[in-house]
Design a protein around this motif. Structure first.
Motif, PDB file in Angstrom:
ATOM      1  N   ALA A   1       0.995  -1.043   0.039  1.00  0.00           N
ATOM      2  CA  ALA A   1      -0.048   0.025  -0.109  1.00  0.00           C
ATOM      3  C   ALA A   1       0.839   1.082   0.066  1.00  0.00           C
ATOM      4  CB  ALA A   1      -0.939  -0.111   1.315  1.00  0.00           C
ATOM      5  N   LEU A   2       1.867   1.200   0.719  1.00  0.00           N
ATOM      6  CA  LEU A   2       2.809   2.303   0.745  1.00  0.00           C
ATOM      7  C   LEU A   2       3.816   2.641  -0.366  1.00  0.00           C
ATOM      8  CD1 LEU A   2       4.117   2.565   4.813  1.00  0.00           C
ATOM      9  CD2 LEU A   2       2.349   3.873   3.484  1.00  0.00           C
ATOM     10  N   PHE A   3       3.913   1.452  -1.219  1.00  0.00           N
ATOM     11  CA  PHE A   3       4.611   1.494  -2.291  1.00  0.00           C
ATOM     12  C   PHE A   3       3.872   2.296  -3.394  1.00  0.00           C
ATOM     13  CE2 PHE A   3       4.787  -0.207  -6.748  1.00  0.00           C
ATOM     14  CZ  PHE A   3       6.190   0.202  -7.155  1.00  0.00           C
ATOM     15  N   HIS A   4       2.611   2.106  -3.489  1.00  0.00           N
ATOM     16  CA  HIS A   4       1.343   2.674  -4.380  1.00  0.00           C
ATOM     17  C   HIS A   4       1.547   4.379  -3.855  1.00  0.00           C
ATOM     18  CE1 HIS A   4      -0.029  -0.499  -6.602  1.00  0.00           C
ATOM     19  NE2 HIS A   4      -0.329  -1.220  -5.645  1.00  0.00           N
TER      20      HIS A   4
ATOM     21  N   GLU B   1      -6.467   5.564  -3.053  1.00  0.00           N
ATOM     22  CA  GLU B   1      -6.280   4.775  -4.367  1.00  0.00           C
ATOM     23  C   GLU B   1      -5.215   3.779  -3.743  1.00  0.00           C
ATOM     24  OE1 GLU B   1      -6.612   8.543  -7.443  1.00  0.00           O
ATOM     25  OE2 GLU B   1      -4.680   7.805  -6.453  1.00  0.00           O
ATOM     26  N   ALA B   2      -4.312   4.060  -3.072  1.00  0.00           N
ATOM     27  CA  ALA B   2      -3.291   3.131  -2.799  1.00  0.00           C
ATOM     28  C   ALA B   2      -3.805   1.990  -1.846  1.00  0.00           C
ATOM     29  CB  ALA B   2      -2.148   3.644  -1.915  1.00  0.00           C
ATOM     30  N   ALA B   3      -4.684   2.151  -1.081  1.00  0.00           N
ATOM     31  CA  ALA B   3      -5.576   0.981  -0.438  1.00  0.00           C
ATOM     32  C   ALA B   3      -6.340   0.221  -1.143  1.00  0.00           C
ATOM     33  CB  ALA B   3      -6.408   1.820   0.774  1.00  0.00           C
ATOM     34  N   ASN B   4      -6.994   0.822  -2.074  1.00  0.00           N
ATOM     35  CA  ASN B   4      -7.649  -0.012  -2.879  1.00  0.00           C
ATOM     36  C   ASN B   4      -6.989  -0.764  -3.996  1.00  0.00           C
ATOM     37  OD1 ASN B   4     -10.652   0.772  -2.385  1.00  0.00           O
ATOM     38  ND2 ASN B   4     -10.393   2.736  -3.519  1.00  0.00           N
ATOM     39  N   ALA B   5      -5.829  -0.289  -4.485  1.00  0.00           N
ATOM     40  CA  ALA B   5      -5.055  -0.868  -5.217  1.00  0.00           C
ATOM     41  C   ALA B   5      -4.351  -2.133  -4.454  1.00  0.00           C
ATOM     42  CB  ALA B   5      -3.843   0.154  -5.776  1.00  0.00           C
ATOM     43  N   SER B   6      -3.981  -1.959  -3.599  1.00  0.00           N
ATOM     44  CA  SER B   6      -3.338  -3.010  -2.700  1.00  0.00           C
ATOM     45  C   SER B   6      -4.236  -4.310  -2.290  1.00  0.00           C
ATOM     46  CB  SER B   6      -2.370  -2.660  -1.661  1.00  0.00           C
ATOM     47  OG  SER B   6      -3.268  -1.925  -0.739  1.00  0.00           O
ATOM     48  N   LEU B   7      -5.376  -3.834  -2.019  1.00  0.00           N
ATOM     49  CA  LEU B   7      -6.453  -4.782  -1.629  1.00  0.00           C
ATOM     50  C   LEU B   7      -6.833  -5.480  -2.835  1.00  0.00           C
ATOM     51  CD1 LEU B   7      -8.528  -2.692   0.920  1.00  0.00           C
ATOM     52  CD2 LEU B   7      -7.123  -4.872   1.329  1.00  0.00           C
ATOM     53  N   GLY B   8      -7.076  -4.576  -3.865  1.00  0.00           N
ATOM     54  CA  GLY B   8      -7.470  -5.218  -5.115  1.00  0.00           C
ATOM     55  C   GLY B   8      -6.477  -6.285  -5.598  1.00  0.00           C
TER      56      GLY B   8
ATOM     57  N   LYS C   1     -10.329   1.393   4.043  1.00  0.00           N
ATOM     58  CA  LYS C   1     -10.699   0.469   2.818  1.00  0.00           C
ATOM     59  C   LYS C   1     -10.864  -1.016   3.412  1.00  0.00           C
ATOM     60  CE  LYS C   1     -11.439   3.952   0.118  1.00  0.00           C
ATOM     61  NZ  LYS C   1     -12.807   4.110  -0.446  1.00  0.00           N
ATOM     62  N   TRP C   2     -11.620  -1.560   2.744  1.00  0.00           N
ATOM     63  CA  TRP C   2     -11.709  -3.050   3.049  1.00  0.00           C
ATOM     64  C   TRP C   2     -12.511  -3.866   1.917  1.00  0.00           C
ATOM     65  CZ3 TRP C   2     -14.769   0.483   5.547  1.00  0.00           C
ATOM     66  CH2 TRP C   2     -16.135   0.268   5.570  1.00  0.00           C
ATOM     67  N   THR C   3     -12.260  -4.942   1.787  1.00  0.00           N
ATOM     68  CA  THR C   3     -13.074  -5.868   0.750  1.00  0.00           C
ATOM     69  C   THR C   3     -13.612  -6.955   1.730  1.00  0.00           C
ATOM     70  OG1 THR C   3     -10.979  -7.236   0.486  1.00  0.00           O
ATOM     71  CG2 THR C   3     -11.327  -5.632  -1.269  1.00  0.00           C
TER      72      THR C   3
END
Length: 282
Positions: free
Chosen positions: A208-211, A220-227, A251-253
């Motif tokens: 997430a922090l990479f994003h 956006e970072a949270a969504n991208a990493s969870l996705g 964010k959560w899935t």
């Protein structure tokens, strides 16, 4: 969840550090039997409690973690001591127990951490004999906190009892720096929850922090990493994030995730998607 957030917020308002705030908030969560940490921890296949926790200071990347901890009410306090009083990042099992005793951490009978609800959950899990399904969808009770203090320093803390009916000695993502959480003043602080094996496989917190480093917003970072985790390994989970300017994201899935955030005298909280309430703290 609301009073717990206020615990951390008040520590910050009184000039406390981000590390103090996340430790304080997670300690309260560990003491609440409604959460899968401390006295609410789920049971392994032998009906025992084994707990994991970690904490990190974004100022200097110092970190402390413990795993397979037994007979201690607040593993996050032990993780903090590992960070502050040893040259190591991670202690486990008997080594962690000896260190706890040497530093005056009181032990309690293991059964004192076992709740009737978790006894029933273990019985149900053993009867269902579908551990993988339950593992991914029903055991997402890890607790965590992130904070930024008045000096712009960041920190995270995460604590868990793991997953129901786990093998003795099983360790998930929570105590693993970069998976269960990460904090770096230059990027942000993250705490994660969800299916531990999936989170470990993608190194979720650091991902997430990479994003964020690549220019994405926290959301956006949270969504991208969870996705990414969901598409690669079919894992579900959740993320809380904050940066040094006080921006935050949740964010959560998974089906739902109780959360709360306090900023500028306002408390934001929710459980389900689209369910957010805001109240004034003053």
């Amino acid at each position: 969840m609301n009073p717990i957030v206020v615990v951390g917020y008040n520590i910050l308002k009184q000039g406390g550090s981000a590390v103090d705030a996340v430790e304080g908030a997670v300690t309260v969560l560990e003491d609440d039997p409604d959460f899968n940490a401390g006295c609410g921890s789920v049971l392994n296949e032998n009906g025992e409690v084994e707990m994991d926790a970690s904490i990190m200071n974004g100022k200097d990347l110092s970190a402390g973690a413990v795993s397979a901890v037994r007979c201690i009410a607040n593993p996050i306090k032990l993780a903090r001591l590992v960070m502050d009083k040893t040259p190591h990042c991670f202690l486990t099992d008997q080594g962690a127990a000896k260190f706890a005793a040497a530093n005056g951490i009181p032990t309690i009978p293991g059964q004192q951490l076992v709740t009737e609800r978790n006894r029933k959950r273990l019985e149900k899990e053993k009867l269902e004999k579908d551990a993988q399904k339950a593992d991914c969808q029903n055991n997402l009770g890890t607790v965590g906190a992130v904070a930024v203090d008045c000096q712009g320093n960041l920190a995270y803390a995460t604590s868990t009892g793991g997953i129901v009916n786990k093998m003795p000695g099983r360790v998930g993502d929570t105590p693993c720096i970069g998976s269960g959480g990460y904090a770096d003043n230059d990027i942000g602080a993250v705490s994660t929850t969800g299916h531990g094996e999936s989170i470990l496989k993608v190194n979720l917190a650091r991902l997430a922090l990479f994003h964020v480093e690549q220019g994405k917003s926290l959301e956006e970072a949270a969504n991208a990493s969870l996705g990414h985790m969901k598409s690669k390994v079919k894992g579900v989970g959740g993320i809380i994030m904050v940066n040094k300017t006080g921006e935050w994201a949740v964010k959560w899935t998974s089906t739902s995730m109780p959360w709360g955030a306090a900023k500028d005298g306002k408390l934001h909280s929710g459980i389900d998607f689209g369910d957010t309430s805001i109240i004034n703290l003053s």
